[in-house]
Enzyme design. Structure first.
Site, short mmCIF file in Angstrom:
data_model
loop_
_atom_site.label_atom_id
_atom_site.label_comp_id
_atom_site.label_asym_id
_atom_site.label_seq_id
_atom_site.Cartn_x
_atom_site.Cartn_y
_atom_site.Cartn_z
N LYS A 52 92.94 -11.36 -30.97
CA LYS A 52 94.07 -11.56 -31.51
C LYS A 52 94.42 -10.31 -32.41
O LYS A 52 93.55 -9.79 -32.99
CB LYS A 52 93.88 -12.92 -32.45
CG LYS A 52 95.31 -13.05 -33.06
CD LYS A 52 95.43 -14.41 -33.88
CE LYS A 52 94.35 -14.71 -34.96
NZ LYS A 52 94.85 -13.78 -36.20
N ASP A 78 89.41 -13.33 -38.67
CA ASP A 78 88.65 -12.48 -39.81
C ASP A 78 88.82 -13.06 -40.90
O ASP A 78 88.57 -12.42 -42.05
CB ASP A 78 89.35 -11.06 -39.40
CG ASP A 78 90.98 -10.94 -39.73
OD1 ASP A 78 91.33 -12.05 -39.91
OD2 ASP A 78 91.53 -9.89 -40.00
N SER A 79 89.45 -14.30 -41.00
CA SER A 79 89.36 -14.84 -42.46
C SER A 79 87.82 -15.06 -42.92
O SER A 79 87.88 -15.48 -44.01
CB SER A 79 89.96 -16.35 -42.21
OG SER A 79 89.57 -16.86 -41.13
N GLU A 127 97.41 -8.51 -35.23
CA GLU A 127 98.61 -8.95 -36.09
C GLU A 127 99.62 -8.06 -35.99
O GLU A 127 99.39 -6.73 -35.91
CB GLU A 127 97.84 -9.09 -37.61
CG GLU A 127 96.84 -9.92 -37.84
CD GLU A 127 96.48 -10.06 -39.31
OE1 GLU A 127 97.06 -9.52 -40.44
OE2 GLU A 127 95.63 -10.90 -39.27
N ASP A 178 89.43 -12.25 -33.56
CA ASP A 178 90.37 -11.47 -34.38
C ASP A 178 89.74 -10.07 -33.99
O ASP A 178 88.57 -9.63 -34.00
CB ASP A 178 90.25 -11.86 -35.80
CG ASP A 178 91.50 -12.59 -36.03
OD1 ASP A 178 92.62 -12.52 -35.42
OD2 ASP A 178 91.61 -13.28 -37.03
N GLU A 214 102.23 -17.81 -38.72
CA GLU A 214 101.58 -18.00 -40.04
C GLU A 214 102.68 -17.93 -41.04
O GLU A 214 103.43 -17.08 -41.22
CB GLU A 214 100.76 -17.12 -40.16
CG GLU A 214 99.92 -17.60 -41.67
CD GLU A 214 98.44 -16.98 -41.83
OE1 GLU A 214 97.89 -15.91 -40.70
OE2 GLU A 214 97.87 -17.10 -42.86
O1 KIV Z 1 91.62 -15.02 -39.58
C1 KIV Z 1 92.17 -16.39 -39.55
O2 KIV Z 1 91.71 -17.25 -39.58
C2 KIV Z 1 93.67 -16.37 -38.86
C3 KIV Z 1 94.04 -17.80 -38.92
C4 KIV Z 1 94.64 -18.17 -40.13
C5 KIV Z 1 95.23 -17.84 -37.76
O3 KIV Z 1 94.13 -15.47 -38.49
#
Ligand code: KIV
Length: 276
Positions: A123, A55-56, A125, A94, A192
Site C-alpha cells: 500500500k 505503518d500505524s 499513500e 504498507d 481515510e
Molecule cells: O497504517 C495504517 O494502519 C493504515 C490504516 C489506517 C488504513 O494505513
C-alpha cells in the site's frame, strides 16, 4: 536485503482478484491491521478477509507521534511476523515514508515486502508523483493498494490528521485522484477520513474495491486499526470513526468476530462514525 531466514511461501485463501469479485457481488470486505502473529492468528480464525500491516505501527507499537520514522526493515519484520499467523486472509503491507519517493526505490521496498515480508500486496499513500510508482510496481506484477484522503505520511505538510475533500474543489480533486490511481494499476483503494457522500461517489465511479476508514458505509469494505477496534487507547485522541468491539465480548477473538459480522451486515459504520 532487509532480513533474514526463509519461511515457506504462504498460500492465502483470499486473493487480490477475490476482493474485486466481492465488490461485484456486493459482499462487504472486512479488514483490520495487525503487527504480530498472535493477533493475526486471532483475526484470521475469526474470518477476516484482509489484514494490513500498517505503518500505524509507528504509533501504536513503537509509540511515535506519527508514522514518519517507520522503516522498510520495520515493515518487513512485522509483515513476516503477521504472515506466520495467517492461513486465510490476504496480507497487505504498507510502504513506509519515502520508500516510494522514486519508482526504483519503490521496486526495491515492495520486493522486500513480498519476498521477505511474505505480503501479497503493498500500500502507498497519495497520487501525484506516486502514480509513477504505482504504474512501475503494477507493470512488474506487484499488486498495489492506493490510499487517499487523510494520508498520515503527509502529516507534517498537512499540519495534523484532518478530514479531506470537504469543499467542492477538494472533493473533485479527490475523485480525480481516485480515477488516476485506478488507471495507474492500483487494485484496491483505502479512503481515510473522507465525507461519506464523497466516498460513496468514488466507490461507484471505480471498478476496483474501496476500503473505508472514517469514510462511511458505502465503501466496498472497512478497515480499523486493531488497537482502536479493541478500545486500546495509546494516548492519542480517539477519532469518531472508531468503535470498541471488545465492549460486551468475552475474548479478543469474539471482538474480531463482532467487528467482521457488523461490517458484513452493514451495521458498522453508522452515520455517527462518518463525516459530512
Ligand atoms: O497504517 C495504517 O494502519 C493504515 C490504516 C489506517 C488504513 O494505513
Amino acid at each position: 536485503m532487509y532480513t533474514s531466514p526463509a519461511d515457506p511461501p504462504r498460500r492465502p485463501a483470499r486473493t487480490v482478484p477475490d476482493l474485486r469479485r466481492m465488490k461485484m457481488s456486493g459482499e462487504r470486505i472486512a479488514s483490520l491491521t495487525a503487527y504480530d502473529a498472535s493477533f493475526a492468528r486471532a483475526m484470521d480464525a475469526a474470518g477476516i478477509d484482509a489484514v494490513l500491516v500498517g505503518d500505524s505501527l509507528g504509533m501504536v507499537v513503537q509509540g511515535g507521534a506519527n508514522t514518519v520514522s517507520v522503516t522498510v526493515a520495520d515493515m518487513v519484520y512485522h509483515s513476516r511476523c503477521v504472515a506466520r499467523g495467517l492461513q486465510q486472509a490476504l496480507l497487505i503491507a504498507d510502504m513506509p515514508f519515502q520508500s516510494y519517493a522514486t519508482p526504483d526505490r519503490a521496486i526495491d521496498a515492495a520486493s522486500a515486502l513480498l519476498a521477505e515480508g511474505l505480503a501479497s500486496m503493498v500500500k502507498m499513500e497519495g497520487a501525484g508523483f506516486v502514480l509513477d510508482a504505482i504504474a512501475s510496481l503494477s507493470a512488474r506484477e506487484i499488486p498495489v493498494c492506493a490510499h487517499l484522503g487523510l494520508t498520515p505520511q503527509s502529516v507534517l505538510r498537512m499540519g495534523g490528521f484532518k478530514v479531506q475533500g470537504r469543499d467542492a474543489e477538494a472533493a473533485q480533486a479527490l475523485l480525480a485522484q481516485a480515477k488516476q490511481v485506478e488507471a495507474a494499476g492500483a487494485q484496491l483503494l483505502v479512503l481515510e477520513c473522507v465525507p461519506s457522500g464523497l466516498a460513496a461517489e468514488i466507490t461507484r465511479s471505480l471498478d476496483i474495491p474501496t476500503i473505508g476508514i472514517g469514510a462511511g458505509l458505502d465503501c466496498d469494505g472497512q478497515i480499523l486499526v486493531s488497537y482502536d477496534a479493541l478500545g486500546i487507547n495509546s494516548g492519542h485522541r480517539r477519532p469518531r470513526f472508531v468503535k470498541d468491539f471488545l465492549k460486551g465480548q468475552e475474548s479478543i477473538e469474539a471482538a474480531f468476530k463482532a467487528y467482521i459480522s457488523e461490517v458484513k451486515s452493514g451495521a458498522f459504520p453508522q452515520a455517527e462514525h462518518g463525516y459530512a
